[in-house]
Scaffold this active site. Structure first.
Site, PDB file in Angstrom:
ATOM      1  CE  LYS A   1      47.093  28.023  38.011  1.00  0.00           C
ATOM      2  NZ  LYS A   1      47.262  26.848  37.122  1.00  0.00           N
TER       3      LYS A   1
ATOM      4  CG  ASN B   1      43.518  35.687  42.381  1.00  0.00           C
ATOM      5  OD1 ASN B   1      42.723  34.763  42.477  1.00  0.00           O
ATOM      6  ND2 ASN B   1      43.172  36.875  41.935  1.00  0.00           N
TER       7      ASN B   1
ATOM      8  CG  ASN C   1      38.491  35.789  41.827  1.00  0.00           C
ATOM      9  OD1 ASN C   1      37.594  36.574  41.522  1.00  0.00           O
ATOM     10  ND2 ASN C   1      38.727  34.687  41.141  1.00  0.00           N
TER      11      ASN C   1
ATOM     12  CB  CYS D   1      34.618  32.708  43.697  1.00  0.00           C
ATOM     13  SG  CYS D   1      36.339  32.780  43.239  1.00  0.00           S
TER      14      CYS D   1
ATOM     15  CB  ILE E   1      37.246  45.071  35.187  1.00  0.00           C
ATOM     16  CG1 ILE E   1      37.772  44.963  33.756  1.00  0.00           C
ATOM     17  CG2 ILE E   1      36.633  46.443  35.439  1.00  0.00           C
ATOM     18  CD1 ILE E   1      36.706  45.115  32.669  1.00  0.00           C
ATOM     19  CG  ASN E   2      37.992  38.780  37.538  1.00  0.00           C
ATOM     20  OD1 ASN E   2      38.515  38.219  36.582  1.00  0.00           O
ATOM     21  ND2 ASN E   2      37.879  38.212  38.726  1.00  0.00           N
TER      22      ASN E   2
ATOM     23  N   GLY F   1      42.708  44.631  29.169  1.00  0.00           N
ATOM     24  CA  GLY F   1      43.058  45.028  27.815  1.00  0.00           C
ATOM     25  C   GLY F   1      44.296  45.887  27.673  1.00  0.00           C
TER      26      GLY F   1
END
Length: 303
Positions: free
Chosen positions: A45, A99, A127, A130, A191-192, A244
């Site tokens: 996470k 991450n 990431n 943000c 993708i995010n 997905g």
């Protein structure tokens, strides 16, 4: 059995199936359900320089064919990860990837420097979705210049495999992908989540405390596939596809579109054994179609 080994910017995976950040905890939470060592890589996470409490509840909502989340990167900070969590998970026999998130470039750099010293962490995933607090809250990853700036800074401080996670909430994702490749990224993941919202018609109020949140799950797959295919045409570094993926067939489609590896996210909440099913399903697909290696279908889409 086909050869499932892939190489992601110097990071060797026994198979191309990974878990997406924020959907698999630190790996140990799933040890009662699966053999975690079979997974190609676990992305833990989101980790920030300082402790974050996250957003107020409610911060998750079910949507048709997906879910919204606005957890807000709740975590106890990188020092807590290094001193408390890392000793617990470092012997898990797979690639453990952190991450990394931040609100300022120096936060990213300091966090990366601390993780760089952890022997059993071979890679980080940056990431860049943000908000940059010094630029009025605009996400680092929505402009090529912003993405390049943070990647260059982290690249100078981090010596292992650097994966950069791209936001779909942009006009042209290929422009961002090229910018982070030129700035030193070893790989991109995409993708995010997509920006979405849900409304309660009875109360006439948003479902999430933050009004908007990140949409994930089967609903975003067509967009994710399109973006992976587009990015594969403009970069030479490996692509990790996500968005997905609910079963092995979805994973195969991402490989055909140009992804060297995949990440499974929302599906973990539905079926904690889904990663095992995807690994086996991809292998069966390769055998059925007489492919000796997963590399034979990466980018093999015929158009």
């Amino acid at each position: 059995m086909a050869d499932l080994n892939v190489n992601i910017g110097g990071l060797k995976l026994n198979n191309p199936v990974m878990t997406a950040s924020g959907t698999f905890g630190y790996g140990e939470e799933f040890s009662d359900f699966i053999n975690i060592a079979r997974i190609g890589g676990i992305i833990v996470k989101g980790t920030t320089l300082h402790r974050r409490e996250g957003n107020f509840y409610p911060r998750m909502a079910e949507t048709p064919s997906g879910m919204l989340n606005a957890v807000g990167l709740q975590n106890k900070g990188v020092e807590h990860f290094a001193n408390v969590i890392y000793p617990r998970i470092k012997e898990i026999d797979t690639n453990i990837i952190v991450n990394v998130s931040g609100s300022a470039i120096e936060d990213y750099v300091k966090t990366a420097e601390i993780i760089n010293e952890l022997d059993k962490i071979p890679a980080i995933e940056l990431n860049i979705s943000c908000p940059n607090v010094k630029q009025g809250g605009m996400a680092f990853g929505v402009t090529a210049s912003g993405a390049a700036e943070v990647v260059k800074a982290v690249r100078s401080a981090y010596k292992k495999t650097l994966i950069v996670k791209l936001s779909p909430n942009v006009t042209d994702i290929t422009e961002i992908a090229r910018a982070v490749e030129e700035s030193g990224a070893d790989s991109v993941s995409l993708i995010n989540t997509m920006l979405g919202m849900a409304i309660n018609a009875d109360t006439k109020r948003p479902v999430l405390s933050t009004i908007t949140g990140g949409l994930s799950g089967a609903a975003v797959k067509p967009v994710a596939l399109r973006m992976v295919w587009q990015v594969s045409k403009v970069v030479k570094i490996p692509i990790i596809g996500l968005g997905g993926i609910m079963n092995w067939r979805d994973a195969v489609e991402f490989h055909l579109a140009g992804a060297s590896a995949v990440q499974i996210g929302t599906a973990n909440f539905i079926d904690p054994t889904v990663t095992m099913k995807v690994i086996d399903g991809v292998n069966d697909y390769l055998d059925k179609h007489n492919h000796k290696s997963i590399t034979e279908i990466i980018g093999a889409l015929e158009v």
